[in-house]
Design an enzyme around this catalytic site. Sequence first.
Site, PDB file in Angstrom:
ATOM      1  N   ASP A 181       0.645  -1.040   0.251  1.00 17.84           N
ATOM      2  CA  ASP A 181      -0.288  -0.063   0.157  1.00 17.84           C
ATOM      3  C   ASP A 181       0.984   1.295  -0.040  1.00 17.84           C
ATOM      4  OD1 ASP A 181      -2.893   0.745   0.613  1.00 17.84           O
ATOM      5  OD2 ASP A 181      -1.719   2.211   1.517  1.00 17.84           O
ATOM      6  N   ASN A 189      -2.862  12.693  -4.845  1.00 16.77           N
ATOM      7  CA  ASN A 189      -3.796  13.212  -5.826  1.00 16.77           C
ATOM      8  C   ASN A 189      -4.534  14.533  -5.529  1.00 16.77           C
ATOM      9  OD1 ASN A 189      -4.065  10.710  -7.391  1.00 16.77           O
ATOM     10  ND2 ASN A 189      -5.014   9.540  -5.996  1.00 16.77           N
ATOM     11  N   ASP A 198      -1.844   9.013 -11.270  1.00 19.29           N
ATOM     12  CA  ASP A 198      -1.748   7.967 -12.118  1.00 19.29           C
ATOM     13  C   ASP A 198      -0.196   7.422 -12.564  1.00 19.29           C
ATOM     14  OD1 ASP A 198      -4.337   7.667 -11.853  1.00 19.29           O
ATOM     15  OD2 ASP A 198      -5.015   8.380 -13.745  1.00 19.29           O
ATOM     16  N   ASP A 224      -4.515   2.411  -4.421  1.00 16.82           N
ATOM     17  CA  ASP A 224      -3.127   2.308  -4.452  1.00 16.82           C
ATOM     18  C   ASP A 224      -2.596   1.203  -3.788  1.00 16.82           C
ATOM     19  OD1 ASP A 224      -4.168   3.159  -2.148  1.00 16.82           O
ATOM     20  OD2 ASP A 224      -2.442   4.359  -1.282  1.00 16.82           O
TER      21      ASP A 224
END
Length: 303
Positions: A181, A189, A198, A224
């Site tokens: 993770d 973001n 991305d 993620d």
Amino acid sequence: MNLPNIAAIKGNRKVFDVASNDAAGVSKQARDARQYELAVQLFRSLDVNEVVDTFFSMMQHDLPHDSIEYHNRQFGITLRAGHAQRHRLEYSLELAGQSLGGLVMTRGRVFSSREVKNVENLLCCLVYPLRNAIRYKVALESACEDPLTGVPNRAALDNHLPRDISLAQRHGQPLSLLVVDVDHFKEVNDNYGHQTGDRALCKLVEVMRECVRGTDMIYRYGGDEFVISLPGTDREGALDVAERIRHRIERTSLELDNVRLVLSASIGIAEIHDRDTLNSVFRRADEAMLGSKKGGRNRVISA
């Protein structure tokens, strides 16, 4: 019955290209009972392996041979039975310009012209079921691939991992899962936009691929979070892989649109037990990853 057009011959390697206008149906290509029986059996499955296995079984009845092999480099498929001998028939299969792979038969004595013709008649029964199975495989793989990173998605994980776990348990082989993770990814973001996020995920996958073997599988579980399957790897080996991934991620900086990002990841590990299912082993690895988050992030914890 119409034979396929032989588009090219190099030595005894024949390239079969069956014209698209020959696709009128099985009855035209299988007028005798044996060919019809073969065609019916082959059309029963959309699994490439099952189609080829069925063809192998029926070919042993129709033409004695010492070995037979089918290979398709596009999908990394190689199926073989028996032991190769001196005399061989080798065919590249094509249908309307689409490559369907190659077939090789061998034995210790020469194949007669009648036997060669029989093989080629039976190959006519194989090409359409094989083409359909390959198209189905392409459709399944497309549906099971994460469009952003190119790795298998959660649907692929749910389809493939239970089988891999069962196989490892049956043969007494180790298998470990990593749950990876990305730390503080929501902030990436929020602060820099989803497009930057991305691109960061794609770079992360690139780094992980460099740290694992070709037989290991990386899945995008969601957002993620990634799951890595390590067949043949026990807990200690998985710890080494996980630490290698963690170090590589924290040492990789990304220059994206004048933004320099330094990422880190929290990783949980679990090795399968005899009675494990996908859910039970994933739960342990996921809990270990959450323990890494609570313990300060950017660390590896084993269940």
